[in-house]
Scaffold this motif. Structure first.
Motif, mmCIF file in Angstrom:
data_model
loop_
_atom_site.group_PDB
_atom_site.id
_atom_site.type_symbol
_atom_site.label_atom_id
_atom_site.label_comp_id
_atom_site.label_asym_id
_atom_site.label_seq_id
_atom_site.Cartn_x
_atom_site.Cartn_y
_atom_site.Cartn_z
ATOM 1 N N LEU A 90 35.050 38.707 35.797
ATOM 2 C CA LEU A 90 35.930 38.108 36.804
ATOM 3 C C LEU A 90 37.181 37.531 36.152
ATOM 4 N N SER A 115 40.742 39.996 42.201
ATOM 5 C CA SER A 115 39.777 39.805 41.108
ATOM 6 C C SER A 115 38.394 39.466 41.659
ATOM 7 N N ALA A 147 35.063 41.891 41.380
ATOM 8 C CA ALA A 147 33.870 41.294 40.776
ATOM 9 C C ALA A 147 32.642 41.428 41.669
#
Length: 469
Positions: free
Chosen positions: A117, A139, A143
């Motif tokens: 992440l 992000s 993730a």
């Protein structure tokens, strides 16, 4: 405003990352409580414990409900196909702390998921520094990509393999090519096919240096209309001779990784370490088609906006569209392969997809051909190929190489190319990001619900098996 000076943004990042880790930890603990060894963990866990404890005789594996005891002198488990990178990392982190239990080994991948992440966020801010808020959401979305997120709860090689690929790409983005090659070498220890993504970095670096400098351009890529003039042999050769010493040092560091890997393959006789008979290289072009489907399913909000342009493209180039469809049909007809593991292992979603659609209805394979075409068109359109020739060329080449020699259809094989594709999307709309986030949350909820509630019983196991990606 620089990211470091944006207090609100930095607070949001810290809170978001903390929430991600806490929720992931809660889910991780539930998976641990509800599961015994999960499929390939029966090979990875004993090996990981041996490396972690530096003991190679008797191995005790503590699971939620029982202790498994293995007594044997150390040897490489012949069912393990990958190099021992995962076990080396586990021993480096857990060994000194004496935490070499099933929980501890699985926790390595939870830590790797959190590090991923951070790396997604870092790379996106390097790629698109002006879109920090969109980068934060992106992000998180990457993730929690459902197949990737699930494997953060068990002891497989995929999550930590992606960690080192990301480290290599971030270092490459920062022009630290020595570290990029080092991380690339470590990524190969996790999964051998990662050597292709080391070549991906070499290709981008060399092509940008040679082709861009030959016209003294400073942009990060070249235009498609200019590409033919850049590819003349004499200017390229001349420019190679004029490159500075640091260019050649960087190239040598990358090539050292490739050469070492080539030596390993030569001495080993195969790219895989164990189970060689079940993992022989086979030309399997439809793997690319399955990757297109994977990309459409998980990236549908980004593909959605390209439907109308695809229809217009087909109308204007009907003959070309027809020829490509005929080619795809021929490939499906002569090159659709079925691995024995795919047909026999009902603990993976691919088993049910294949047996209930592709195997049961042969016409289904051909009905999917127009969808494959849209997937290819969408990928190239989203990547904005006209303005990013170098990246698109290397990405396409490496994706082809990493997929078409795999006979086994595995969702995990699509993770790295999809993540690299997703990291390079630009000008994303907030609506699409929210749709993507909601989609991933729903799919994750469904897959974990099935994992917790669906039991599969095999006669050679005295505990329930679970359904996973």
């Amino acid at each position: 405003m620089p990211l470091s000076n944006n207090i609100t943004y930095n607070i949001a990042v810290c809170v978001t990352f903390a929430v991600f880790f806490l929720l992931s930890k809660l889910l991780f603990d539930e998976v641990f409580k509800e599961s015994q060894l999960i499929i390939d963990e029966e090979f990875h866990i004993p090996q990981g414990v041996q490396y972690c404890n530096f003991t190679f005789d008797t191995v005790n594996i503590l699971t939620p409900n029982r202790i498994y005891r293995y007594s044997y002198t150390f040897q490489w488990n012949p069912k393990i196909t990958t190099l021992p990178g995962l076990y080396l990392v586990s021993s480096a982190i857990l060994g000194p702390l004496r935490l070499c239990s099933l929980y501890g080994l699985r926790f390595i991948n939870l830590l790797a998921s959190f590090l991923n992440l951070l790396l997604f966020h870092k790379y996106l801010n390097l790629q698109n520094p002006k879109n920090c808020w969109a980068n934060l959401i992106s992000s998180i979305n990457i993730a929690i990509l459902p197949p990737l997120y699930f494997f953060s709860c068990i002891y497989y090689t995929d999550v930590i393999s992606i960690t080192f690929i990301l480290l290599a790409n971030v270092a490459h983005k920062q022009n630290n090519h020595l570290m990029a090659s080092l991380y690339g070498a470590l990524s190969v220890l996790m999964r051998q096919t990662n050597i292709v993504w080391v070549v991906f970095l070499i290709g981008q670096y060399a092509l940008k240096k040679v082709l861009l400098n030959s016209r003294k351009k400073r942009s990060k890529d070249i235009y498609l209309s200019d590409a033919s003039s850049y590819l003349k042999i004499r200017p390229i050769v001349k420019n190679l001779m004029l490159q500075r010493r640091m260019f050649w040092i960087n190239i040598v560091t990358y090539m050292a990784v490739v050469a070492t890997f080539a030596l390993f393959v030569f001495l080993n006789g195969s790219i895989v370490v164990g189970d060689k008979t079940a993992h022989t290289a086979s030309v399997h072009v439809p793997q690319l088609f399955y990757f297109f489907i994977f990309s459409i399913i998980f990236g549908w909000p980004h593909f959605l906006t390209h439907i109308s342009s695809c229809i217009t493209h087909i109308r204007r180039r009907l003959l070309f569209f027809t020829l490509i469809l005929v080619l795809f049909v021929i490939i499906v007809y002569i090159n659709t392969l079925e691995h024995d593991y795919l047909l026999a292992d009902n603990r993976h979603y691919t088993f049910y997809i294949w047996n209930r659609f592709y195997a049961k209805y042969k016409t289904f394979r051909y009905l999917m051909v127009p969808v494959y075409y849209f997937g290819l068109y969408g990928l190239l359109s989203i990547l904005n190929v006209k303005h990013r020739v170098i990246f698109t060329f290397m990405f396409s080449l490496c994706t082809i190489v990493v997929l078409i020699f795999q006979k086994m259809i595995e969702i995990r094989y699509f993770l790295i190319p999809y993540i690299l594709f997703r990291l390079h999307l630009e000008n994303m709309k907030w609506f699409n990001l929210v749709l993507e986030f909601c989609t991933f949350c729903v799919i994750n909820f469904a897959t974990f619900y099935i994992f917790f509630t669906k039991d599969i019983y095999w006669s050679n196991y005295d505990y329930a098996q679970k359904l996973i990606w």
